[in-house]
Enzyme design. Structure first.
Site, PDB file in Angstrom:
ATOM      1  N   LYS A 121     -10.521   8.539   8.075  1.00  0.00           N
ATOM      2  CA  LYS A 121     -11.425   8.412   9.211  1.00  0.00           C
ATOM      3  C   LYS A 121     -11.655   6.950   9.483  1.00  0.00           C
ATOM      4  O   LYS A 121     -11.611   6.123   8.573  1.00  0.00           O
ATOM      5  CB  LYS A 121     -12.747   9.133   8.941  1.00  0.00           C
ATOM      6  CG  LYS A 121     -13.579   8.494   7.842  1.00  0.00           C
ATOM      7  CD  LYS A 121     -14.983   9.053   7.779  1.00  0.00           C
ATOM      8  CE  LYS A 121     -15.685   8.685   6.482  1.00  0.00           C
ATOM      9  NZ  LYS A 121     -16.669   7.623   6.606  1.00  0.00           N
ATOM     10  N   HIS A 127      -4.703   3.186  -4.889  1.00  0.00           N
ATOM     11  CA  HIS A 127      -3.879   2.280  -4.088  1.00  0.00           C
ATOM     12  C   HIS A 127      -3.616   0.978  -4.843  1.00  0.00           C
ATOM     13  O   HIS A 127      -2.497   0.487  -4.880  1.00  0.00           O
ATOM     14  CB  HIS A 127      -4.571   1.972  -2.754  1.00  0.00           C
ATOM     15  CG  HIS A 127      -4.268   2.971  -1.684  1.00  0.00           C
ATOM     16  ND1 HIS A 127      -4.799   4.240  -1.685  1.00  0.00           N
ATOM     17  CD2 HIS A 127      -3.468   2.903  -0.586  1.00  0.00           C
ATOM     18  CE1 HIS A 127      -4.346   4.890  -0.624  1.00  0.00           C
ATOM     19  NE2 HIS A 127      -3.541   4.106   0.049  1.00  0.00           N
TER      20      HIS A 127
END
Lengths: 197, 280
Positions: free
Chosen positions: A102, A36
């Site tokens: 999650k 990222h």
């Protein structure tokens, strides 16, 4: 059970609501913290990106290495909130439409999901051996030097998901937990030991 | 004196790294059976079912239960009559971690510097805790610890006046803040007393105690039960999707402390309560 395919369009996304169970088939790209950061740095430097994320879904995972003859090693979700500093740019500027991970997202990410018509899926944390069986193909497409944090292109079949944050910004966690909560949360209640006494 | 060769230590650590990442203990299976029967949420029951199915698959195929095969945390209980032969004890352990994570196709998750963040490539170095005990045995425990649950842990130096209420309050704060991020149902390890670092090690060590086993001291056992009851009243549930079973167990370990201190460390363990032991 909702069956969907990637890439995602808004017609598909808007029908999915927080808590819905979804079975996804198609292509996913993996990406964690290091990938990222590199994607965002590359974009901000005006350089070409190694993957086209328009309409695509990123799975937050750093898989185990594949044993000989296997497609991939165990591959369950990692905690999504670590990606939150980078997510708004990926969704707004690079056209990312879905995320799989999650845990909670920040309000900033929930806002971007609503504004851009994106979606956040959950999959089962710590069910990594089972989830790996739904991955039929895996190849590293960028940043091999990051090891488990490289960007893989995965082809999945019937990958099990739950809608975590839908395009209206509703959260499966908030709605699921409120049904079973018997005591007040100690977080954000302003309750301190001093004022309890 | 009993001589233990470093070669045997390396081989044992290699085996334990793989065993811990792919299999769970009988206590875990029994506790999960009970959890499934107690869970009220249908989705929660489904989640527990998937977690069990995954653990079964991992055990039968030798694939890791979770892709985060963790930092290798190693506890040694070393008899004072033991002499290590053939090399350096720490090197032998790290060589075992290197082999276990490489030959077992486990994920390498350790970076050499917390800021530069370059992967060491073989999951070394391990984090090693040594206790010197009586006798001539060497007990080695490998407890791989993933970051999802470790990052959800916390420590606070309470005031003695905060007492039991303060301890409960802090544990609940940590558990609620962890929420779904720590992969519930979790195991909550609490270190109470000692000082800053002692409380943290106690918390981690408490996670090695078999699930369902209470502390021998009645007032601590009662506190474990009370905290477990409260955690399972939060509604967080399996995977945080709502339900009764947020924690499988709460373990507290204690140590004498300073007249002015009440340290509390809370180490959260995800549902994959991984550890494997061997005695040389």
């Amino acid at each position: 059970m909702n069956r969907i395919k990637t890439p995602l369009d808004f017609e598909t996304i808007r029908k999915l609501k927080a808590g819905d169970q979804v079975s996804l088939s198609g292509v996913l790209f993996t990406g964690r913290d290091a990938a990222h950061k590199r994607l965002v740095d590359t974009y901000l430097a005006g350089q070409e990106l190694p993957v086209d994320l328009r309409g695509q879904v990123i799975y937050y995972v750093g898989p185990c290495p594949a044993k000989p003859g296997k497609v991939i090693g165990s591959a369950g979700p990692t905690t999504s909130i670590r990606m939150d500093p980078y997510t708004p740019l990926l969704v707004r500027e690079l056209g990312l439409r879905g995320m799989i991970g999650k845990g909670h997202r920040s309000q900033k990410v929930v806002d971007v999901i609503k504004e851009e018509g994106a979606i956040y899926f959950l999959t089962i944390g710590g069910a990594a051996a089972l989830l790996a069986q739904r991955i039929k193909k895996a190849e590293v497409v960028a940043y091999p030097e990051f090891g488990p944090e490289a960007i893989y292109r995965l082809e999945v079949e019937d990958f099990p998901l739950i809608v975590g944050v839908d395009s209206d910004g509703r959260s499966a966690y908030d709605e699921g937990q409120s049904k079973y909560r018997l005591i007040h949360s100690v977080v954000g209640s302003g309750e301190t030991l001093e004022n309890r006494r | 004196m009993k001589e233990i060769h470093v070669k045997d230590i390396t081989e044992t650590v290699e085996k334990l790294c793989i065993e811990a990442c792919t299999t769970l203990g009988n206590d875990w299976w029994q506790t999960m059976d009970k959890a499934v029967s107690q869970e009220e949420s249908t989705l929660g029951k489904d989640m527990l079912g998937i977690i069990r199915e995954n653990a079964k698959l991992a055990a039968s195929t030798g694939e890791p239960i979770c892709q985060d095969t963790g930092t290798a945390v190693i506890f040694l209980e070393m008899g004072q009559e033991v002499r290590i032969a053939g090399g350096n004890l720490y090197h032998a352990i790290n060589e075992g971690v290197h082999r276990g994570y490489t030959n077992g196709y486990l994920r390498k998750s350790v970076v050499s510097d917390p800021l530069i963040r370059k992967n060491t490539g073989d999951n070394t170095p391990a984090i090693i805790h040594v206790d010197i005990v009586s006798g001539s045995d060497l007990k080695i425990t490998v407890a791989p610890k993933g970051a999802g649950s470790e990052n959800s842990s916390g420590l606070k130096m309470l005031k003695p006046a905060d007492g039991e209420d303060g301890v409960i309050q802090f544990v609940m704060e940590v558990v609620e803040a962890a929420g779904p991020n720590a992969c519930p149902p979790v195991v909550v390890g609490v270190g109470l007393g000692g000082n800053l670092e002692k409380s943290a090690i106690l918390a981690k060590r408490s996670l090695l105690r078999p699930l369902g086993k209470r502390h021998p001291q009645p007032h601590i056992a009662k506190l474990e039960e009370e905290i477990l009851r409260r955690i399972n009243s939060t509604g967080i549930g399996p995977q945080g999707l709502g339900g009764r079973i947020t924690a499988l167990d709460v373990h507290i370990e204690t140590y004498p402390t300073h007249i002015a201190s009440l340290p509390v460390a809370v180490n959260i363990q995800c549902h994959a309560s991984r550890h494997a032991e061997a005695v040389l």
